[in-house]
Design a protein around this motif. Sequence first.
Motif, PDB file in Angstrom:
ATOM      1  N   SER A  39     -56.411   0.821  25.476  1.00 19.33           N
ATOM      2  CA  SER A  39     -57.565   0.748  24.571  1.00 19.33           C
ATOM      3  C   SER A  39     -57.347   1.621  23.339  1.00 19.33           C
ATOM      4  O   SER A  39     -57.738   1.253  22.219  1.00 19.33           O
ATOM      5  CB  SER A  39     -58.834   1.188  25.307  1.00 19.33           C
ATOM      6  OG  SER A  39     -59.149   0.324  26.371  1.00 19.33           O
ATOM      7  N   GLU A  40     -56.713   2.754  23.529  1.00 24.34           N
ATOM      8  CA  GLU A  40     -56.487   3.672  22.409  1.00 24.34           C
ATOM      9  C   GLU A  40     -55.483   3.122  21.406  1.00 24.34           C
ATOM     10  O   GLU A  40     -55.478   3.557  20.236  1.00 24.34           O
ATOM     11  CB  GLU A  40     -56.022   5.035  22.933  1.00 24.34           C
ATOM     12  CG  GLU A  40     -57.125   5.806  23.646  1.00 24.34           C
ATOM     13  CD  GLU A  40     -56.648   7.124  24.244  1.00 24.34           C
ATOM     14  OE1 GLU A  40     -57.518   7.926  24.623  1.00 24.34           O
ATOM     15  OE2 GLU A  40     -55.412   7.349  24.326  1.00 24.34           O
ATOM     16  N   LYS A  41     -54.650   2.161  21.798  1.00 23.06           N
ATOM     17  CA  LYS A  41     -53.697   1.569  20.863  1.00 23.06           C
ATOM     18  C   LYS A  41     -54.404   0.857  19.710  1.00 23.06           C
ATOM     19  O   LYS A  41     -53.849   0.700  18.611  1.00 23.06           O
ATOM     20  CB  LYS A  41     -52.773   0.591  21.599  1.00 23.06           C
ATOM     21  CG  LYS A  41     -51.748   1.277  22.506  1.00 23.06           C
ATOM     22  CD  LYS A  41     -50.771   0.285  23.089  1.00 23.06           C
ATOM     23  CE  LYS A  41     -49.745   0.985  23.982  1.00 23.06           C
ATOM     24  NZ  LYS A  41     -48.894   1.926  23.206  1.00 23.06           N
ATOM     25  N   LYS A  42     -55.645   0.454  19.947  1.00 17.35           N
ATOM     26  CA  LYS A  42     -56.439  -0.193  18.886  1.00 17.35           C
ATOM     27  C   LYS A  42     -56.758   0.789  17.753  1.00 17.35           C
ATOM     28  O   LYS A  42     -57.159   0.358  16.668  1.00 17.35           O
ATOM     29  CB  LYS A  42     -57.736  -0.745  19.471  1.00 17.35           C
ATOM     30  CG  LYS A  42     -57.537  -1.777  20.563  1.00 17.35           C
ATOM     31  CD  LYS A  42     -58.850  -2.159  21.210  1.00 17.35           C
ATOM     32  CE  LYS A  42     -58.626  -3.119  22.383  1.00 17.35           C
ATOM     33  NZ  LYS A  42     -59.905  -3.444  23.081  1.00 17.35           N
ATOM     34  N   LEU A  43     -56.579   2.082  18.018  1.00 21.06           N
ATOM     35  CA  LEU A  43     -56.892   3.117  17.025  1.00 21.06           C
ATOM     36  C   LEU A  43     -55.661   3.553  16.235  1.00 21.06           C
ATOM     37  O   LEU A  43     -55.775   4.345  15.300  1.00 21.06           O
ATOM     38  CB  LEU A  43     -57.499   4.340  17.721  1.00 21.06           C
ATOM     39  CG  LEU A  43     -58.826   4.129  18.452  1.00 21.06           C
ATOM     40  CD1 LEU A  43     -59.123   5.314  19.372  1.00 21.06           C
ATOM     41  CD2 LEU A  43     -59.954   3.955  17.450  1.00 21.06           C
ATOM     42  N   GLU A  44     -54.475   3.047  16.629  1.00 20.15           N
ATOM     43  CA  GLU A  44     -53.244   3.487  15.980  1.00 20.15           C
ATOM     44  C   GLU A  44     -53.272   3.172  14.492  1.00 20.15           C
ATOM     45  O   GLU A  44     -53.672   2.083  14.067  1.00 20.15           O
ATOM     46  CB  GLU A  44     -52.030   2.824  16.633  1.00 20.15           C
ATOM     47  CG  GLU A  44     -51.719   3.380  18.009  1.00 20.15           C
ATOM     48  CD  GLU A  44     -50.486   2.734  18.635  1.00 20.15           C
ATOM     49  OE1 GLU A  44     -49.956   1.779  18.028  1.00 20.15           O
ATOM     50  OE2 GLU A  44     -50.074   3.175  19.729  1.00 20.15           O
ATOM     51  N   GLY A  45     -52.833   4.138  13.692  1.00 20.39           N
ATOM     52  CA  GLY A  45     -52.814   3.991  12.245  1.00 20.39           C
ATOM     53  C   GLY A  45     -54.142   4.275  11.590  1.00 20.39           C
ATOM     54  O   GLY A  45     -54.223   4.385  10.364  1.00 20.39           O
ATOM     55  N   VAL A  46     -55.189   4.372  12.383  1.00 21.63           N
ATOM     56  CA  VAL A  46     -56.529   4.629  11.849  1.00 21.63           C
ATOM     57  C   VAL A  46     -56.978   6.045  12.149  1.00 21.63           C
ATOM     58  O   VAL A  46     -57.459   6.773  11.266  1.00 21.63           O
ATOM     59  CB  VAL A  46     -57.551   3.624  12.440  1.00 21.63           C
ATOM     60  CG1 VAL A  46     -58.964   3.945  11.972  1.00 21.63           C
ATOM     61  CG2 VAL A  46     -57.170   2.207  12.050  1.00 21.63           C
ATOM     62  N   ILE A  47     -56.793   6.453  13.379  1.00 27.51           N
ATOM     63  CA  ILE A  47     -57.411   7.704  13.809  1.00 27.51           C
ATOM     64  C   ILE A  47     -56.563   8.938  13.475  1.00 27.51           C
ATOM     65  O   ILE A  47     -57.104  10.045  13.339  1.00 27.51           O
ATOM     66  CB  ILE A  47     -57.731   7.647  15.317  1.00 27.51           C
ATOM     67  CG1 ILE A  47     -58.861   8.625  15.647  1.00 27.51           C
ATOM     68  CG2 ILE A  47     -56.487   7.926  16.159  1.00 27.51           C
ATOM     69  CD1 ILE A  47     -59.511   8.392  16.983  1.00 27.51           C
ATOM     70  N   GLU A  48     -55.249   8.768  13.310  1.00 25.57           N
ATOM     71  CA  GLU A  48     -54.389   9.932  13.052  1.00 25.57           C
ATOM     72  C   GLU A  48     -54.797  10.675  11.780  1.00 25.57           C
ATOM     73  O   GLU A  48     -54.950  11.916  11.808  1.00 25.57           O
ATOM     74  CB  GLU A  48     -52.913   9.506  12.974  1.00 25.57           C
ATOM     75  CG  GLU A  48     -52.308   9.119  14.304  1.00 25.57           C
ATOM     76  CD  GLU A  48     -52.653   7.696  14.731  1.00 25.57           C
ATOM     77  OE1 GLU A  48     -53.301   6.982  13.952  1.00 25.57           O
ATOM     78  OE2 GLU A  48     -52.268   7.311  15.853  1.00 25.57           O
ATOM     79  N   PRO A  49     -54.988   9.985  10.633  1.00 27.05           N
ATOM     80  CA  PRO A  49     -55.439  10.729   9.444  1.00 27.05           C
ATOM     81  C   PRO A  49     -56.826  11.336   9.604  1.00 27.05           C
ATOM     82  O   PRO A  49     -57.129  12.375   9.013  1.00 27.05           O
ATOM     83  CB  PRO A  49     -55.412   9.673   8.333  1.00 27.05           C
ATOM     84  CG  PRO A  49     -55.401   8.351   9.023  1.00 27.05           C
ATOM     85  CD  PRO A  49     -54.700   8.573  10.320  1.00 27.05           C
ATOM     86  N   MET A  50     -57.666  10.695  10.414  1.00 25.45           N
ATOM     87  CA  MET A  50     -58.994  11.254  10.671  1.00 25.45           C
ATOM     88  C   MET A  50     -58.879  12.586  11.418  1.00 25.45           C
ATOM     89  O   MET A  50     -59.612  13.535  11.134  1.00 25.45           O
ATOM     90  CB  MET A  50     -59.843  10.281  11.495  1.00 25.45           C
ATOM     91  CG  MET A  50     -60.235   9.014  10.779  1.00 25.45           C
ATOM     92  SD  MET A  50     -61.257   7.961  11.847  1.00 25.45           S
ATOM     93  CE  MET A  50     -61.538   6.561  10.754  1.00 25.45           C
ATOM     94  N   ILE A  51     -57.953  12.635  12.383  1.00 26.95           N
ATOM     95  CA  ILE A  51     -57.745  13.875  13.140  1.00 26.95           C
ATOM     96  C   ILE A  51     -57.229  14.967  12.217  1.00 26.95           C
ATOM     97  O   ILE A  51     -57.704  16.113  12.248  1.00 26.95           O
ATOM     98  CB  ILE A  51     -56.770  13.634  14.308  1.00 26.95           C
ATOM     99  CG1 ILE A  51     -57.421  12.733  15.355  1.00 26.95           C
ATOM    100  CG2 ILE A  51     -56.353  14.963  14.934  1.00 26.95           C
ATOM    101  CD1 ILE A  51     -56.486  12.323  16.482  1.00 26.95           C
ATOM    102  N   GLU A  52     -56.257  14.603  11.340  1.00 27.36           N
ATOM    103  CA  GLU A  52     -55.723  15.590  10.403  1.00 27.36           C
ATOM    104  C   GLU A  52     -56.832  16.134   9.504  1.00 27.36           C
ATOM    105  O   GLU A  52     -56.905  17.341   9.242  1.00 27.36           O
ATOM    106  CB  GLU A  52     -54.618  14.964   9.564  1.00 27.36           C
ATOM    107  CG  GLU A  52     -53.355  14.654  10.346  1.00 27.36           C
ATOM    108  CD  GLU A  52     -52.280  14.009   9.483  1.00 27.36           C
ATOM    109  OE1 GLU A  52     -52.466  13.982   8.242  1.00 27.36           O
ATOM    110  OE2 GLU A  52     -51.274  13.530  10.043  1.00 27.36           O
ATOM    111  N   THR A  53     -57.690  15.240   9.028  1.00 28.81           N
ATOM    112  CA  THR A  53     -58.808  15.667   8.170  1.00 28.81           C
ATOM    113  C   THR A  53     -59.778  16.542   8.937  1.00 28.81           C
ATOM    114  O   THR A  53     -60.239  17.584   8.433  1.00 28.81           O
ATOM    115  CB  THR A  53     -59.549  14.437   7.605  1.00 28.81           C
ATOM    116  OG1 THR A  53     -58.650  13.661   6.824  1.00 28.81           O
ATOM    117  CG2 THR A  53     -60.728  14.864   6.742  1.00 28.81           C
ATOM    118  N   ALA A  54     -60.102  16.167  10.177  1.00 30.30           N
ATOM    119  CA  ALA A  54     -61.044  16.953  10.983  1.00 30.30           C
ATOM    120  C   ALA A  54     -60.522  18.366  11.218  1.00 30.30           C
ATOM    121  O   ALA A  54     -61.288  19.342  11.147  1.00 30.30           O
ATOM    122  CB  ALA A  54     -61.295  16.248  12.321  1.00 30.30           C
ATOM    123  N   VAL A  55     -59.224  18.477  11.478  1.00 31.12           N
ATOM    124  CA  VAL A  55     -58.638  19.798  11.732  1.00 31.12           C
ATOM    125  C   VAL A  55     -58.588  20.620  10.451  1.00 31.12           C
ATOM    126  O   VAL A  55     -58.943  21.806  10.429  1.00 31.12           O
ATOM    127  CB  VAL A  55     -57.229  19.654  12.347  1.00 31.12           C
ATOM    128  CG1 VAL A  55     -56.520  21.001  12.408  1.00 31.12           C
ATOM    129  CG2 VAL A  55     -57.316  19.038  13.740  1.00 31.12           C
TER     130      VAL A  55
END
Length: 395
Positions: free
Chosen positions: A369-385
Amino acid sequence: MNYQAFLIKYAEIGIKGKNRILFEEALVRQIARSLKPVEGEFEVTREMGRIYVRADGSFDFEGAVDAMRHVFGISGICPVVIVEDEGFESIAQAVVRYTAEVYPESRAKTFKIFARRSNKSYPKDSMQLNADLGEAVLNGCPWMQVDVHHPDCVITVEVRKKIYIYSHVIPGPGGMPVGTNGEAELLLSGGIDSPVAGYMIAKRGVTIDAVYFHAPPYTSERAKQKVVDLARIVSAYSGPIRLHIVNFTDIQLAIYEKCPHEELTIIMRRYMMKIAESFARKDGAKALITGESVGQVASQTVDSLVCTNAVCTLPVFRPLIGFDKQEIIEISRKIGSYETSIQPFEDCCTIFVAKHPVTHPILKVIERSEKKLEGVIEPMIETAVSTAETVLVES
């Protein structure tokens, strides 16, 4: 009674062998830190297996006691009267004065003298001191009676360079001095459990920092302030806490839009753990701390915990894992966090909580299910951190 000092008792530190001095010195530092806001001038010293807190002149007795009751490593706080050694008669008179003032006729009790002759050059040994001082108290305070087996009070007299007299032991929190067992990162929420988990790990001597996941505009500034207040309550025991406040909204929305709703909770939890681990590494922490308890909610079944753990490379401490809710509530009341935790400011928006969450997730299914987030969520995590707000919280 005009107390001039406190004798600090400790428990586990006493069995640390050759490392004992390191733990004693850490405890001295923590006591000194705790007393800084208290009215008065204090000196904290180690002397021949004892830690003393001496006050110079007038001081806030109740404030000092309350501060030290928050210091892990202390098992007992003994208010002490100190007198000069001017011979046995002067010691006997001081013990009688102490007894008469602390245990007046209206508070008649049975007693026992417990003398400790650390100064081996003193002419009377401990047994003689017990007998002779007991006789002096019986003569000077006839309303008191001796009971060496089950006394109402034990009057301790320590013969050192000076004479230390005490009989009260105020319970301390126990545990180990903070800073003696490394560092860990607490996932702190506005609930009842996580502040208790932080308290319990800090009690084992671990320095803690914390991460809080905020979701504006779905959660309010009052919810964030509630978590800051909880961190401040825990910091009264743990010392200052670096609290990282992470904006988690975009990540939650992405998970909500792209993943099965029954898996929302477990997937969000996995990303929280990933982000918390990145802060742990920045803070020099070697473990994560959560307030999870087996079976308490859907994300805390054994299967769910397996899925959560799978994203972590650091160990995860779960001190509440076998506690039921009432046991956790009792500790939260004891440390003073309960009333803040139950304030009605939720830190998790209900739109991100599934109506029927999966309780026995399968790791491979969650990862698919998490593969649906690939390419989308990584920059969001970087921004959140990178945009997280860091606040130093202390009591």
